[in-house]
Design a protein around this motif. Structure first.
Motif, short mmCIF file in Angstrom:
data_model
loop_
_atom_site.label_atom_id
_atom_site.label_comp_id
_atom_site.label_asym_id
_atom_site.label_seq_id
_atom_site.Cartn_x
_atom_site.Cartn_y
_atom_site.Cartn_z
N HIS A 1 0.81 -1.21 0.00
CA HIS A 1 0.00 0.00 0.00
C HIS A 1 0.84 1.27 0.00
CE1 HIS A 1 0.95 -0.65 4.20
NE2 HIS A 1 0.61 0.59 4.46
N LEU A 2 2.16 1.12 -0.11
CA LEU A 2 3.03 2.30 -0.13
C LEU A 2 3.78 2.36 -1.46
CD1 LEU A 2 4.62 2.09 3.43
CD2 LEU A 2 2.66 3.44 2.71
N THR A 3 4.04 3.60 -1.92
CA THR A 3 4.83 3.74 -3.13
C THR A 3 6.28 3.38 -2.82
OG1 THR A 3 5.39 6.02 -2.65
CG2 THR A 3 3.38 5.64 -3.91
N ALA A 4 7.09 3.28 -3.88
CA ALA A 4 8.50 2.94 -3.68
C ALA A 4 9.16 3.89 -2.69
CB ALA A 4 9.22 2.97 -5.03
N LEU A 5 8.93 5.19 -2.89
CA LEU A 5 9.56 6.18 -2.01
C LEU A 5 9.08 6.01 -0.57
CD1 LEU A 5 11.45 8.65 -1.99
CD2 LEU A 5 9.43 10.08 -2.26
N GLN A 6 7.76 5.83 -0.40
CA GLN A 6 7.22 5.66 0.96
C GLN A 6 7.76 4.39 1.62
OE1 GLN A 6 3.11 5.74 -0.23
NE2 GLN A 6 2.83 7.87 0.40
N LEU B 1 13.76 -2.77 -4.76
CA LEU B 1 13.09 -1.92 -3.77
C LEU B 1 13.22 -2.53 -2.38
CD1 LEU B 1 11.31 0.45 -3.02
CD2 LEU B 1 9.31 -0.88 -3.69
N ALA B 2 13.04 -3.84 -2.30
CA ALA B 2 13.14 -4.51 -0.99
C ALA B 2 14.55 -4.35 -0.42
CB ALA B 2 12.79 -5.99 -1.13
N LEU B 3 15.56 -4.44 -1.28
CA LEU B 3 16.94 -4.24 -0.82
C LEU B 3 17.12 -2.82 -0.30
CD1 LEU B 3 19.03 -6.09 -3.55
CD2 LEU B 3 19.08 -6.55 -1.10
N ALA B 4 16.63 -1.85 -1.08
CA ALA B 4 16.76 -0.45 -0.67
C ALA B 4 16.08 -0.21 0.67
CB ALA B 4 16.15 0.47 -1.74
N GLN B 5 14.86 -0.79 0.80
CA GLN B 5 14.09 -0.59 2.04
C GLN B 5 14.83 -1.18 3.24
OE1 GLN B 5 10.62 -3.08 2.51
NE2 GLN B 5 9.43 -1.33 3.19
N LEU C 1 14.28 12.73 5.30
CA LEU C 1 14.07 11.31 5.01
C LEU C 1 13.84 11.09 3.52
CD1 LEU C 1 11.77 10.23 7.98
CD2 LEU C 1 14.12 9.53 7.56
N GLN C 2 13.09 12.03 2.92
CA GLN C 2 12.81 11.91 1.49
C GLN C 2 14.10 11.97 0.68
OE1 GLN C 2 9.93 14.94 0.65
NE2 GLN C 2 8.26 13.45 0.46
N LYS C 3 14.98 12.90 1.10
CA LYS C 3 16.23 13.08 0.36
C LYS C 3 17.07 11.81 0.45
CE LYS C 3 19.99 16.32 -0.03
NZ LYS C 3 20.95 16.90 0.92
N GLU C 4 17.13 11.28 1.66
CA GLU C 4 17.91 10.07 1.89
C GLU C 4 17.34 8.90 1.08
OE1 GLU C 4 19.30 7.50 5.81
OE2 GLU C 4 17.82 9.10 6.00
N ASP D 1 18.00 5.81 -6.02
CA ASP D 1 18.89 6.03 -7.16
C ASP D 1 19.97 4.98 -7.20
OD1 ASP D 1 17.89 8.09 -8.67
OD2 ASP D 1 18.61 9.64 -7.27
N SER D 2 20.53 4.67 -6.03
CA SER D 2 21.68 3.77 -6.00
C SER D 2 21.29 2.33 -6.34
CB SER D 2 22.37 3.83 -4.64
OG SER D 2 21.62 3.11 -3.70
N VAL D 3 20.00 1.97 -6.19
CA VAL D 3 19.61 0.62 -6.63
C VAL D 3 18.95 0.66 -8.00
CG1 VAL D 3 19.33 -0.26 -4.29
CG2 VAL D 3 17.36 0.67 -5.49
N GLY D 4 18.99 1.83 -8.64
CA GLY D 4 18.48 1.91 -10.01
C GLY D 4 16.98 2.08 -10.12
N LEU D 5 16.36 2.65 -9.09
CA LEU D 5 14.91 2.86 -9.15
C LEU D 5 14.56 4.34 -9.17
CD1 LEU D 5 13.46 0.15 -6.72
CD2 LEU D 5 13.37 0.21 -9.20
N GLY D 6 15.52 5.17 -9.62
CA GLY D 6 15.30 6.62 -9.64
C GLY D 6 14.06 7.04 -10.42
N GLN D 7 13.69 6.23 -11.42
CA GLN D 7 12.54 6.60 -12.27
C GLN D 7 11.22 6.09 -11.72
OE1 GLN D 7 13.24 8.66 -14.81
NE2 GLN D 7 15.33 8.48 -14.02
N ALA D 8 11.26 5.30 -10.66
CA ALA D 8 10.04 4.61 -10.22
C ALA D 8 9.63 4.99 -8.81
CB ALA D 8 10.24 3.09 -10.31
#
Lengths: 272, 263
Positions: B87-92, B149-153, B117-120, B126-133
């Motif tokens: 229920h959350l977007t990638a950024l959230q 995304l799971a790795l980034a989270q 937090l948003q900036k971080e 970006d570093s996992v290649g999801l800058g566009q999503a």
């Protein structure tokens, strides 16, 4: 030629086929009504369309001779208020208890058998009890709706909370969430579209309990009016009221469905 | 001191022995891949590391102290599926860890904290290649992107130990190779200790610094649950002969056939 199960109606065909039964029903009614009225011009059972128009005009657009109210709107407002209060309170209680039951084993162990037990009590059998305790006022009618649909809503939400993938609950913990945060950031948001779905299903029973309660003790309301004019065999009033209630039910269901799709796209685009 | 240490660890369910006599030390910064047949206790071992299961006998130590009996921030995890919140977007999703930490009651941050937090989170994505999503929901992402995304989270919380439960099992081979690169680079840059479960032995031989094979050295074909799995091979990766791989493959194959036949 393709097998029957593989043949699809087109877009126009779909609409035409969907409308066909309604049209046939109306035609059948008109023929039957004509036949009865030809035999007896005072027949009350199957009134002609102009009698309906007269009745609607009288109920909706002319003040009542006795009270000066526009009866249809007074009835509608009274019923919708009761329905909204009953369903709203039920939904809030179901959300709280359903989440608690579905998330916290100690609360589930305590409350789940009680909820299951209560859900087996026939609500209509409780109606006399409600009238005795709460009197004949608004509270008894609202309480009947609450008693009627809350156990179902709680059980549904509890089940949905238990269906949240274990992985996500573990994930929340590895992100540092405490129990309360798991509820506010995972369980509650994921259950909101489920709640709306469950409320949509419970609207049918909610109307049933509302009309039943109004039929027995009320001074206005859609159910009250239908049962009042039944004494005069006033089918010309009853049938438009039934159609009106059906339209209201459809409109509420439609709005809830649209709201849920707009507010929770992540839920509906996953094939729910 | 070892970050993870197992001392004579057993795990039993009733009379089914899943794991027996595990003894091992893992130092900080190691990348351990765990392979083995299905039903050989790989997932049970991961649950012991997570804290959702407790050992029946023996000890599992984290920094020399008994491992906490429930999941917490010291161990991040990526599952094969359902790792991210739908229920959350990638950024959230990526901001979630920070929000939970900064707002113990609401779990939502506002104002300056939120901006930070948003900036971080943006930098992490970006570093996992999801800058566009950033603003997409998980169901709008492909399987590979969901795992990124799971790795980034998980990694934005800077866990000391990262657990990966067959994270790339459902991905296409090409995507899987990209994900290997990503995991290796994140492991190096964040100085993580990684445990990765996989049933692909070749993946195990390629990735990481150390390979564990979970297998049943004693196997009663009539009662495969009578004896548990052990770590039958503990090999430094990139330092073994072809014969070893063949031998492990044959042994794991036999075990999985025996388990399969009795099911």
């Amino acid at each position: 030629m393709k097998k029957l199960i593989n043949r699809q109606p087109g877009r126009v065909g779909q609409w035409a086929l969907g409308l066909l039964p309604f049209v046939l029903l109306i035609i059948a009614y008109l023929i039957a009504s004509d036949a009865r009225l030809a035999a007896n011009a005072n027949d009350k059972l199957l009134p002609a369309l102009n009698s309906f128009a007269d009745a609607i005009q009288r109920m909706a657009f002319e003040p009542s001779k006795r009270s000066g109210d526009y009866l249809l709107w007074v009835d509608t407002l009274a019923s919708l208020q009761r329905l909204a209060m009953g369903v709203g309170i039920s939904a809030l209680m179901a959300l709280a208890v359903g989440i608690a039951n579905g998330t916290i084993p100690y609360i589930r162990a305590t409350l789940s058998p009680l909820v299951t037990g209560l859900s087996l009590v026939p609500p209509m059998a409780m109606l006399p009890v409600l009238f005795i305790i709460f009197g004949l006022g608004e509270l008894a009618k609202v309480m009947l709706i609450i008693i009627g649909i809350t156990p179902f809503l709680i059980r549904d939400l509890q089940q949905r909370a238990l269906e949240i993938p274990r992985e996500q609950i573990i994930k929340m913990q590895t992100l540092g969430a405490n129990s309360w945060q798991i509820i506010t950031r995972l369980v509650w948001p994921q259950l909101m579209p489920r709640l709306i779905g469950a409320v949509r299903l419970s609207l049918g029973p909610a109307w049933l309990f509302l009309i039943a309660a109004e039929a027995i003790a009320a001074t206005e309301g859609l159910g009250y009016r239908i049962f009042l004019v039944r004494r005069y065999l006033a089918m010309d009033v009853i049938l438009p009221y039934v159609v009106w209630i059906t339209l209201l039910a459809f409109a509420i269901d439609f709005m809830l469905s649209r709201y849920s799709r707009w507010r929770y796209p992540w839920f509906h685009q996953q094939g729910h | 001191m070892a970050i993870i240490e197992m001392k004579n660890l057993w795990k039993e369910y009733g009379d089914q022995v899943v794991l027996e006599r595990l003894n091992a030390r893992v130092e900080e910064g190691e990348f351990v891949t765990v392979v083995g047949a299905s039903g050989c206790g790989k997932t049970t071992f991961l649950k012991l590391l997570l804290g959702t299961e407790q050992p029946s006998r023996g000890e599992m130590l984290l920094d020399g102290a008994p491992l906490p009996a429930e999941p917490d921030e010291s161990r991040g995890i990526v599952f094969q599926r359902y790792s991210v919140l739908s229920h959350l977007t990638a950024l959230q999703n990526v901001m979630l860890g920070g929000e939970l930490q900064n707002s113990r009651w609401l779990g939502h941050c506002v104002g300056k904290t939120r901006k930070a937090l948003q900036k971080e989170a943006r930098a992490m994505l970006d570093s996992v290649g999801l800058g566009q999503a950033m603003d997409k929901y998980p169901h709008e992402l492909s399987g590979g992107m969901q795992q990124r995304l799971a790795l980034a989270q998980a990694l934005i919380k800077k866990p000391r130990i990262l657990l990966l439960d067959e994270p790339f099992g459902a991905l296409d081979p090409g995507i899987r190779a990209d994900m290997h690169q990503l995991v290796l680079s994140l492991w190096k840059s964040q100085k993580l200790t990684v445990f990765m479960i996989t049933h692909d032995i070749n993946e195990g031989f390629y990735l990481g610094t150390r390979l564990w094979v979970f297998d049943k050295p004693r196997l009663d074909p009539q009662a495969p649950g009578a004896y548990g799995a052990r770590i039958t091979y503990d090999l430094p990766v990139g330092n073994c002969e072809k014969n070893t791989l063949t031998r492990i493959n044959r042994s794991v194959g036999n075990t999985s056939r025996a388990i399969n036949d009795t099911l």
